[in-house]
Enzyme design. Structure first.
Site, mmCIF file in Angstrom:
data_model
loop_
_atom_site.group_PDB
_atom_site.id
_atom_site.type_symbol
_atom_site.label_atom_id
_atom_site.label_comp_id
_atom_site.label_asym_id
_atom_site.label_seq_id
_atom_site.Cartn_x
_atom_site.Cartn_y
_atom_site.Cartn_z
ATOM 1 N N ARG A 63 0.822 -1.222 0.000
ATOM 2 C CA ARG A 63 0.000 0.000 0.000
ATOM 3 C C ARG A 63 0.855 1.271 0.000
ATOM 4 O O ARG A 63 0.372 2.345 -0.310
ATOM 5 C CB ARG A 63 -0.943 -0.028 1.197
ATOM 6 C CG ARG A 63 -2.368 0.279 0.812
ATOM 7 C CD ARG A 63 -3.380 0.115 1.924
ATOM 8 N NE ARG A 63 -2.836 0.187 3.227
ATOM 9 C CZ ARG A 63 -2.980 -0.752 4.166
ATOM 10 N NH1 ARG A 63 -3.681 -1.839 3.919
ATOM 11 N NH2 ARG A 63 -2.452 -0.611 5.359
ATOM 12 N N TYR A 117 -16.898 20.868 -10.960
ATOM 13 C CA TYR A 117 -17.233 19.544 -11.493
ATOM 14 C C TYR A 117 -18.332 18.926 -10.622
ATOM 15 O O TYR A 117 -18.223 18.925 -9.390
ATOM 16 C CB TYR A 117 -15.948 18.715 -11.467
ATOM 17 C CG TYR A 117 -16.033 17.320 -11.958
ATOM 18 C CD1 TYR A 117 -16.541 17.033 -13.225
ATOM 19 C CD2 TYR A 117 -15.576 16.264 -11.173
ATOM 20 C CE1 TYR A 117 -16.582 15.724 -13.685
ATOM 21 C CE2 TYR A 117 -15.610 14.959 -11.638
ATOM 22 C CZ TYR A 117 -16.125 14.695 -12.896
ATOM 23 O OH TYR A 117 -16.170 13.404 -13.346
ATOM 24 N N ASP A 189 -8.748 22.365 -8.341
ATOM 25 C CA ASP A 189 -8.808 21.302 -9.352
ATOM 26 C C ASP A 189 -8.142 21.885 -10.596
ATOM 27 O O ASP A 189 -8.708 22.731 -11.284
ATOM 28 C CB ASP A 189 -10.270 20.906 -9.615
ATOM 29 C CG ASP A 189 -10.381 19.765 -10.622
ATOM 30 O OD1 ASP A 189 -9.460 19.606 -11.448
ATOM 31 O OD2 ASP A 189 -11.399 19.053 -10.598
ATOM 32 N N LYS A 214 -6.883 12.401 -17.210
ATOM 33 C CA LYS A 214 -7.006 13.215 -18.436
ATOM 34 C C LYS A 214 -5.622 13.381 -19.078
ATOM 35 O O LYS A 214 -5.142 12.465 -19.702
ATOM 36 C CB LYS A 214 -7.641 14.575 -18.124
ATOM 37 C CG LYS A 214 -8.780 14.545 -17.097
ATOM 38 C CD LYS A 214 -9.956 13.732 -17.529
ATOM 39 C CE LYS A 214 -11.051 13.797 -16.474
ATOM 40 N NZ LYS A 214 -12.016 12.723 -16.578
#
Ligand code: PLP
Length: 399
Positions: A63, A117, A189, A214
């Site tokens: 992890r 968003y 963001d 993206k």
């Protein structure tokens, strides 16, 4: 290749060299995919020693990642001057929600841009509300006057610039300045510009969030989020991500790093093609406003010119005199533009978007239905010819 050094490099060089430490790459160019849940220790003393440091760069347990993830995180950190580190998440939404959870506590209030968003809004309106954290929305075109909204319990501001449907550019430095004097943490963001076109921390942002899905990944084949911050919030961001069990697979990190190496050249091509197409659309009689921050009539264009180093490939335009049916006919007629969510990949996309459904502090008063385009890496003249064909069908749906 020498180990990563701290010398300032130009962005195109930075995305090529970032995170490629010799100790992680060995004799090959890219750090290999280190798959592993269990990490093995030499002996018990070595195991006990492992808990003494919570930093990347040493094996501990799956992890905590491996050189494949550490290398990607380091490369992203290098792109944000002043950053202490980057955490990786399995999606952009995970990055947004974990960053907010790292700084908010019950009783706090968060301010969000009204152009945010939609899943960021719903995380605030539903999940945070359940934790006793309230959310209020602000007009994305505000500047220092955002201070009038501050309440004693306002703890954080989540900005998104430009908004990913309507592309308002925010006055990030002004908002950050007044926020900091009130002890409020600022999050951005930054998916549209990435650190390449908007180094967020340099502009006063505390916590820079990117949906790496993206432009970083760039090939529409991996979901990932990244959060980069400076020393003040780094430990809290890292601990929160660990407590919430956030980890990305080494295979995904490998693909994201592969995308990152070409980020600079891809972004410059997305920028050139999108601008050419946006300018062509502006001249079309079927088109009303073209919402592209590099065009002078886009809200916040002057701020874009002042603060950004470039524009990417995502923008929207209004179909004047259009309706739901003619918009659908236009989009359905396109053959080089896929119909689908997301953006930032090498392939072009077209999407009907309805910002009026996602607003509460301001009203969206567009004059026609909006189409959002992700301009990919196809030849821009081919894309223009495809759009022209779409307009022929559009007229037939209106007659
Ligand atoms: C502006 C913006 N932020 C965040 C996200 C979320 O990223 P992901 O899809 O990786 O969760 C998206 C996704 O479309 C987005 O457009």
């Amino acid at each position: 290749m020498a180990d990563t050094d701290s010398e300032a490099k130009n962005p195109a060089t930075q995305v090529v060299t970032g995170g490629r430490r010799k100790e992680w790459t060995g004799s090959v160019v890219n750090p290999p995919v280190w798959r592993g849940s269990t990490h093995l220790y030499e002996n018990v003393a070595h195991l006990r020693d492992g808990v003494k440091s919570n930093a990347d760069g040493r094996f501990f347990y799956g992890r905590r990642g491996s050189p494949t993830q550490w290398s990607l995180a380091e490369a992203l950190t290098e792109m944000e001057p002043g950053a202490a580190g980057t955490m990786l998440y399995p999606s952009g939404v995970a990055a947004i929600s974990c960053a907010l959870l790292a700084v908010l506590k019950p009783g706090d209030e968060i301010l969000l841009a009204d152009s945010s968003y939609d899943p960021s809004r719903s995380f605030a309106d539903v999940f945070l509300k359940r934790m006793g954290i309230s959310a209020r929305y602000y007009d994305p075109t505000v500047s220092t006057d955002i201070a009038e909204l501050f309440a004693p319990n306002t703890r954080a501001i989540l900005m998104e610039s430009p908004g990913s449907l309507t592309f308002e550019v925010q006055d990030i430095p002004a908002i950050c300045t007044v926020a900091h004097s009130a002890g409020i943490v600022t999050l951005l963001d930054n998916t549209w510009a990435t650190s390449r076109f908007f180094p967020a921390l340099e502009h006063g942002v505390d916590i820079a969030i990117t949906a790496a899905t993206k432009y970083i990944v760039g090939h529409s084949d991996v979901m990932m989020g990244a959060v980069t911050t400076h020393g003040k919030y780094w430990n809290s961001l890292r601990r929160t991500a660990q407590q919430l069990g956030q980890v990305v697979s080494p295979d995904d990190a490998y693909l994201a790093a592969r995308g990152l190496r070409t980020l600079d050249v891809r972004l410059r091509q997305h920028e050139a093609s999108a601008l050419k197409i946006a300018r062509w659309l502006k001249e079309r009689p079927e088109v009303g406003l073209v919402l592209h921050p590099a065009l002078p009539d886009c809200p916040g264009h002057e701020l874009w010119k002042r603060d950004f180093k470039g524009s990417s490939g995502l923008f929207s335009f209004e179909l004047s005199d259009g309706n739901e049916r003619s918009r659908a006919t236009f989009i359905d007629a396109l053959t080089l533009f896929g119909i689908g969510y997301s953006w930032g990949g090498f392939e072009s996309l077209a999407l009907p978007v309805d910002p009026e459904k996602h607003r509460s502090a301001t009203e969206w008063t567009g004059k026609g239905p909006l189409v959002r385009l992700n301009i990919g890496l196809e030849d821009s003249d081919d894309l223009i010819a495809d759009l022209a064909k779409g307009f022929e069908h559009y007229h037939s749906a209106r007659s």
